[in-house]
Each structure stands twice: as C-alpha cells, then as structure tokens.
Design a protein around this motif. Structure first.
Motif, mmCIF file in Angstrom:
data_model
loop_
_atom_site.group_PDB
_atom_site.id
_atom_site.type_symbol
_atom_site.label_atom_id
_atom_site.label_comp_id
_atom_site.label_asym_id
_atom_site.label_seq_id
_atom_site.Cartn_x
_atom_site.Cartn_y
_atom_site.Cartn_z
ATOM 1 N N THR A 105 7.742 5.042 -72.806
ATOM 2 C CA THR A 105 6.418 4.834 -72.215
ATOM 3 C C THR A 105 5.442 4.570 -73.356
ATOM 4 O O THR A 105 5.397 5.320 -74.326
ATOM 5 N N VAL A 106 4.652 3.499 -73.218
ATOM 6 C CA VAL A 106 3.749 3.130 -74.307
ATOM 7 C C VAL A 106 2.403 2.699 -73.750
ATOM 8 O O VAL A 106 2.327 2.011 -72.732
ATOM 9 N N LEU A 107 1.348 3.143 -74.412
ATOM 10 C CA LEU A 107 0.016 2.610 -74.171
ATOM 11 C C LEU A 107 -0.257 1.589 -75.270
ATOM 12 O O LEU A 107 -0.449 1.942 -76.433
ATOM 13 N N ASP A 108 -0.239 0.327 -74.894
ATOM 14 C CA ASP A 108 -0.460 -0.744 -75.864
ATOM 15 C C ASP A 108 -1.943 -0.758 -76.248
ATOM 16 O O ASP A 108 -2.813 -0.975 -75.411
ATOM 17 N N SER A 109 -2.211 -0.530 -77.526
ATOM 18 C CA SER A 109 -3.595 -0.430 -77.993
ATOM 19 C C SER A 109 -4.133 -1.822 -78.302
ATOM 20 O O SER A 109 -3.674 -2.468 -79.243
ATOM 21 N N LEU A 110 -5.105 -2.251 -77.526
ATOM 22 C CA LEU A 110 -5.665 -3.591 -77.671
ATOM 23 C C LEU A 110 -7.105 -3.498 -78.157
ATOM 24 O O LEU A 110 -7.906 -2.714 -77.646
ATOM 25 N N ARG A 111 -7.439 -4.303 -79.153
ATOM 26 C CA ARG A 111 -8.785 -4.300 -79.720
ATOM 27 C C ARG A 111 -9.754 -5.010 -78.789
ATOM 28 O O ARG A 111 -9.614 -6.202 -78.529
ATOM 29 N N VAL A 112 -10.734 -4.260 -78.315
ATOM 30 C CA VAL A 112 -11.748 -4.857 -77.438
ATOM 31 C C VAL A 112 -12.989 -5.105 -78.282
ATOM 32 O O VAL A 112 -13.967 -4.365 -78.240
ATOM 33 N N HIS A 145 4.929 0.046 -69.732
ATOM 34 C CA HIS A 145 3.743 -0.306 -70.509
ATOM 35 C C HIS A 145 2.450 -0.045 -69.740
ATOM 36 O O HIS A 145 2.303 -0.429 -68.575
ATOM 37 N N PHE A 146 1.498 0.595 -70.433
ATOM 38 C CA PHE A 146 0.130 0.769 -69.956
ATOM 39 C C PHE A 146 -0.806 0.271 -71.056
ATOM 40 O O PHE A 146 -0.353 -0.130 -72.126
ATOM 41 N N LEU A 147 -2.114 0.310 -70.793
ATOM 42 C CA LEU A 147 -3.071 -0.189 -71.775
ATOM 43 C C LEU A 147 -3.970 0.920 -72.311
ATOM 44 O O LEU A 147 -4.353 1.838 -71.582
ATOM 45 N N HIS A 148 -4.287 0.799 -73.576
ATOM 46 C CA HIS A 148 -5.272 1.637 -74.259
ATOM 47 C C HIS A 148 -6.295 0.674 -74.847
ATOM 48 O O HIS A 148 -5.976 -0.114 -75.734
ATOM 49 N N LEU A 149 -7.505 0.719 -74.337
ATOM 50 C CA LEU A 149 -8.555 -0.182 -74.809
ATOM 51 C C LEU A 149 -9.279 0.461 -75.980
ATOM 52 O O LEU A 149 -9.939 1.492 -75.834
ATOM 53 N N ARG A 150 -9.170 -0.162 -77.152
ATOM 54 C CA ARG A 150 -9.821 0.340 -78.372
ATOM 55 C C ARG A 150 -11.192 -0.334 -78.473
ATOM 56 O O ARG A 150 -11.298 -1.486 -78.875
#
Length: 392
Positions: A105-112, A145-150
């Motif tokens: 399980t992963v929170l994909d960290s995406l640069r916002v 996969h889930f999202l982590h908004l940075r």
C-alpha cells in the motif's frame, strides 16, 4: 481446528502459508502458519500448519508494508534532467519497484506546486495522478495506490492546483510544506545550496540567489493565506493533514492548531517531544535510520526511537530502505522489539490515514503479506501477496 481449516481452504480454493516466522502486531510466532481465504486472513496458528500448506522455510512472513510518503515516482518520470518518460509507463515501473521492496500500500507523494525557474517535476501532479488512475484501471499495478498531496504553502498557485485534485477519492493525506531557505529543514541555507548544486545538472550560486530570493518573497506574500485555505480544504474533505519539518515551538503550535494527524520529519528533539505529547504521530525517514543520521544535519531518527518518539517510518526517496530500516530498529534501539519495529511500517501508517482494514496479520484483515528472507543482515523480499493474490 486443523480439519476445519483444511475444509475451509479446500472449499474456497485459497491457501495456507506454513513453517513461517509470523510477525504479528504485538509478538512474533517463531513457528506458525497463516490461512488466507477470499482475500483476507482466515486464521493464524502456532506450530505445524495444516496439510497442503506452502512451506515458507522459516522465512519471516509479515504484513505488506504501508508507505505514506515516497516521491520516488519522480525518478521514474524524469529519469534525467529535461527528460520526461511516458507517465503511465513510469507509474508501472515505479509500482514494480515498490512491490519487490515489500510495499503493498502506497501513498504516492505528488508535488502540488509550480515554481518559476525550477525544472524537475514541479507542477506535474495532475499528469501523474491521471497516469496512476489509468494504470490502476487497466489492472497494471501490483500495490494499492493512494495519493498524498504535498502542498508547498508559499507557492502562489498551490490552492488552485490543490482544488483541481481535491475531488479524487484516492487522496488520503495532504502535507503542509515550506522549503523557504533559512528555516525548518534547511535552517542552514548552505545545506539547501548543496542539495541543488548536486541535483541533475546542478545550479550556480547566482541562479540559487535568484531562486532563494523569490522563495522568501513568496513566503512573505502568499504563505499565510494559502495555509488557511489548504487547511480548510483538507478539513472540508475530511483528508488527514501532515505537518512537515517542524522545528520551533511556533511550528508545533501551528500543527496543533491545524489538527494535523502526522508530523513528517521534525528536525529537533524538542519539536518531536511536543508533537508527541499532543497525540500527533511522528514520521521519520527510513534512509535516516539506515544512514545513521539526517542528510540535512537534523535530528537522527534513531535518537527519536531511543526517546520513544518514533511512530512511523517512510522510505522517502529509497523504497528498499523501508524494510531495511524496520529490521535494523531492534538492533539499534534495544527498547524496540521486532513486532514494534514492523508496526512502524505496517499498522501505524495504515491507521494514521484511516486504512484500518490492513497492516497486521489478524483474522479478518486484508491478506496483504510478504515473505522476507534475511542473510548477511540484508533482507530480500521473496513473495508478495495483495488481498491473497500473488503479485511478486
């Protein structure tokens, strides 16, 4: 008991993993077995397994790892300066690496954020989020996969960009970030200069002077209003918040005020203590554990572990570090046993973002499992199951 399990497994055509060292949430069963049916844990037992079990040959069997903060996707999407790979292919490559490192399980960290003069993958969150969805829908992915908004709070367009993504159901975390030189992670501005000099083709001091001056201007101009807007957005959509690089009492007070769930990479012992006392989970980098310290010169994760202030580990920029660091913790922080160490990469991160159906080997939980062989103090992930299906 054994006859009942055999009958259940035969009817559901699922499986039993036997002759394993099972890492449970609170203890290790040195010789045990786990039964899987319909994608969940059906039973856990000590001693010899029921007939027909798959022999794990005394290897460790533990929950699949849960990763809350990895920006490693960027290395697959932009493998060289000014080179961008097919985004779906990048996601699939990245996902395969995660799975073979034991991450299910992963929170994909995406640069916002978009930053004038910065290359890399700034401003590509929407592209990468779309690629993740495309790969997921096409059943190309091994991990969940889930999202982590940075969210880089001082950037002028961060609120507008976050709003473009906020309706996605796969967002599980938003972090409040501020990389303005001279504070938080980079109180020593020279450390930040070293970072950018070494990235890709590098940047000259003159170029860095311009970038740093622009960042200071953006912080003074936009940060306060953006912080209020991002926090309000997260609370409105019931998305957990993370603070980032807390250093001062003021940083801690802000984190408490904003009701953050996780404090990522606090830089000082004092900040970590105050955050922990407030009931906020402390997340530190697994590379920090493996290397024995922070690459930015901040507090070492092992020092926090000795103080009982380490709740969650994250691989950050090296996926393989997550398992290595967890297995090293009991040797480097004697107050932490193997079960507690593995909780930092399974149960604790899962619960921090509301994924309470996974992260431990317990009846009724998702059968996200990994088999790990260790030799010469190096772990190798031999098998990976996600909801009982072999994916690696």
């Amino acid at each position: 008991m054994t006859n009942g399990i055999n009958e259940t497994m035969n009817n559901s055509q699922e499986m039993v993993l036997g002759n394993a060292r099972l890492v449970l949430a609170d203890r290790v069963i040195e010789h045990g077995w786990v039964a899987i049916a319909d994608g969940v844990i059906a039973e856990v037992g000590e001693g010899d397994a029921p007939n027909g079990a798959k022999d794990m040959h005394d290897d460790l069997v533990m929950p699949g790892l849960v990763e809350l903060h990895t920006d490693h996707l960027e290395a697959h999407y932009t493998p060289r300066p000014k080179v961008q790979w097919n985004p779906v292919a990048a996601v699939v490559s990245y996902d395969g690496q995660l799975a073979t490192c034991g991450i299910t399980t992963v929170l994909d960290s995406l640069r916002v954020w978009r930053e004038e003069g910065a290359e890399e993958v700034d401003g590509q969150a929407i592209v990468l989020a779309g690629a993740i969805s495309t790969a997921r829908d096409a059943q190309l992915l091994r991990a969940d996969h889930f999202l982590h908004l940075r969210c880089e709070i001082p950037m002028p367009n961060v609120v507008a960009e976050a709003k473009e993504l906020i309706d996605r159901p796969d967002i599980r975390l938003m972090s409040l970030m501020d990389h303005t030189p001279g504070q938080r992670q980079f109180r020593d501005e020279e450390k930040l200069r070293d970072y950018y000099r070494g990235k890709g083709a590098g940047m000259t001091d003159a170029e860095l002077d311009v970038m740093f001056a622009r960042r200071v201007y953006c912080k003074e101009t936009y940060a306060d209003a953006n912080m209020r807007a991002i926090v309000e957005l997260a609370h409105r959509y019931e998305i957990p918040l993370a603070s980032h690089d807390d250093t001062t009492p003021e940083n801690v007070a802000d984190a408490i005020r904003d009701r953050v769930a996780v404090a990522e990479f606090p830089t000082t012992l004092e900040a970590a203590r105050e955050l922990h006392q407030a009931g906020i989970d402390i997340l530190m980098g697994a590379p920090n554990v493996v290397r024995g310290g922070s690459h930015s010169g901040n507090i070492a994760a092992i020092d926090l572990a000795h103080e009982g202030l380490l709740d969650i580990l994250s691989s950050d920029y090296i996926p393989s570090s997550l398992l290595i660091a967890a297995l090293q913790l009991p040797m480097r922080a004697p107050g932490i046993d193997l079960a507690a160490a593995i909780r930092t990469v399974t149960k604790a991160p899962a619960e921090a973002v509301g994924l309470n159906d996974r992260g431990e080997i317990s009846k009724g939980k998702r059968a996200d499992l990994i088999r790990v062989h260790v030799a010469h103090d190096v772990p190798a992930v031999r098998s990976v199951w996600r909801e009982g299906q072999r994916v690696a």
